[in-house]
Design a protein around this motif. Structure first.
Motif, PDB file in Angstrom:
ATOM      1  N   ILE A   1       7.258 -15.159   0.344  1.00 21.12           N
ATOM      2  CA  ILE A   1       7.129 -16.403   1.217  1.00 21.12           C
ATOM      3  C   ILE A   1       5.316 -16.254   1.293  1.00 21.12           C
ATOM      4  CG2 ILE A   1       7.214 -17.269   3.876  1.00 21.12           C
ATOM      5  CD1 ILE A   1       9.989 -16.164   3.268  1.00 21.12           C
ATOM      6  N   GLU A   2       5.285 -15.521   1.979  1.00 16.48           N
ATOM      7  CA  GLU A   2       3.913 -15.147   2.095  1.00 16.48           C
ATOM      8  C   GLU A   2       3.242 -14.232   1.830  1.00 16.48           C
ATOM      9  OE1 GLU A   2       0.770 -16.039   5.902  1.00 16.48           O
ATOM     10  OE2 GLU A   2       2.586 -16.525   6.171  1.00 16.48           O
ATOM     11  N   SER A   3       1.747 -14.136   1.626  1.00 22.09           N
ATOM     12  CA  SER A   3       1.333 -12.481   1.811  1.00 22.09           C
ATOM     13  C   SER A   3       0.134 -12.460   2.944  1.00 22.09           C
ATOM     14  CB  SER A   3       0.245 -12.616   0.108  1.00 22.09           C
ATOM     15  OG  SER A   3       1.464 -12.466  -1.047  1.00 22.09           O
ATOM     16  N   ASP A   4      -0.141 -11.639   3.398  1.00 21.43           N
ATOM     17  CA  ASP A   4      -1.221 -10.975   3.886  1.00 21.43           C
ATOM     18  C   ASP A   4      -1.591  -9.556   4.273  1.00 21.43           C
ATOM     19  OD1 ASP A   4      -2.415 -11.087   6.422  1.00 21.43           O
ATOM     20  OD2 ASP A   4      -1.425 -11.665   8.035  1.00 21.43           O
ATOM     21  N   GLY A   5      -2.771  -9.727   3.167  1.00 18.56           N
ATOM     22  CA  GLY A   5      -3.115  -8.195   3.172  1.00 18.56           C
ATOM     23  C   GLY A   5      -2.306  -7.717   2.316  1.00 18.56           C
ATOM     24  N   ASN A   6      -1.908  -5.996   2.450  1.00 22.06           N
ATOM     25  CA  ASN A   6      -0.682  -5.247   1.706  1.00 22.06           C
ATOM     26  C   ASN A   6       0.626  -6.147   2.118  1.00 22.06           C
ATOM     27  OD1 ASN A   6      -3.056  -3.573   0.694  1.00 22.06           O
ATOM     28  ND2 ASN A   6      -3.164  -2.057   2.640  1.00 22.06           N
ATOM     29  N   PHE A   7       0.570  -6.925   2.858  1.00 18.04           N
ATOM     30  CA  PHE A   7       1.902  -7.217   3.283  1.00 18.04           C
ATOM     31  C   PHE A   7       2.329  -8.311   2.771  1.00 18.04           C
ATOM     32  CE2 PHE A   7       0.658  -4.513   6.485  1.00 18.04           C
ATOM     33  CZ  PHE A   7       1.678  -3.898   6.594  1.00 18.04           C
ATOM     34  N   GLU A   8       4.057  -8.112   1.933  1.00 15.67           N
ATOM     35  CA  GLU A   8       4.545  -9.564   1.474  1.00 15.67           C
ATOM     36  C   GLU A   8       5.749  -9.180   2.194  1.00 15.67           C
ATOM     37  OE1 GLU A   8       3.063  -9.311  -2.864  1.00 15.67           O
ATOM     38  OE2 GLU A   8       4.709  -8.036  -3.122  1.00 15.67           O
TER      39      GLU A   8
ATOM     40  N   ALA B   1       0.966  -1.477  -0.124  1.00 14.68           N
ATOM     41  CA  ALA B   1       0.089   0.390  -0.115  1.00 14.68           C
ATOM     42  C   ALA B   1       0.908   1.378  -0.053  1.00 14.68           C
ATOM     43  CB  ALA B   1      -0.756  -0.016   1.247  1.00 14.68           C
ATOM     44  N   ARG B   2       2.308   1.197   0.278  1.00 16.53           N
ATOM     45  CA  ARG B   2       3.138   2.210   0.773  1.00 16.53           C
ATOM     46  C   ARG B   2       4.265   2.339  -0.269  1.00 16.53           C
ATOM     47  NH1 ARG B   2       5.459   2.714   5.626  1.00 16.53           N
ATOM     48  NH2 ARG B   2       5.551   4.608   5.580  1.00 16.53           N
TER      49      ARG B   2
END
Length: 159
Positions: A141-148, A122-123
């Motif tokens: 490894i993984e995505s969680d909402g706006n975070f990778e 998002a940023r």
């Protein structure tokens, strides 16, 4: 008084991978920056330090009440850190500099013990995201909402 907005204090679940890693590794969060009470280089958010309370690993960059001008100057002297600051401020790298830094990426990750890169989509601009993925040969490894969450190829536990 008007209602006050409330924000979640939940830490994204992907940080459990970071918490399980050896104690001596470091985390690079993008966008990247250094901030103190009076100045900022790059685009650091204190949320990174809040998430650090859950994973306990050292961050590259961050916030301190006072950061000396010498420390900021030294950070800008490191070509990779300066590029991350530059890109985090929304600027672009010229193609020759981009190529040379991409070639230097694996050595930087090894020297600084970067085991994880967290990208706040998002940023983060597409330019810095693409640069980091290429420079550090990042594997998702993984995505969680706006975070990778990524791991540089060649770090312990990566394929």
């Amino acid at each position: 008084p008007a209602p006050r907005p409330l924000y979640s204090a939940a830490v994204p679940g992907l940080y459990r991978h970071v918490a399980a890693a050896p104690a001596d590794v470091r985390v690079l969060e993008l966008p990247f920056g250094i901030r103190d009470g009076t100045s900022s280089a790059g685009n650091f958010t204190a949320r990174s330090q809040y998430f650090q309370t859950a994973h306990g690993k050292r961050l590259i960059g961050g916030y301190l009440s006072r950061v000396s001008r010498r420390r900021i100057r030294d950070t800008r002297r490191d070509p990779m850190l300066y590029a991350l600051i530059w890109l985090s401020e929304g600027n672009e790298l010229d193609p020759s500099r981009w190529r040379s830094l991409v070639e230097a990426g694996p050595a930087f990750a090894e020297r600084t013990k970067v085991a994880f890169v967290v990208i706040d989509c998002a940023r983060t601009t597409e330019a810095i995201r693409e640069f980091a993925i290429r420079a550090f040969n990042l594997q998702l490894i993984e995505s969680d909402g706006n975070f990778e969450l990524y791991r540089p190829a060649g770090t312990p536990g990566s394929p």
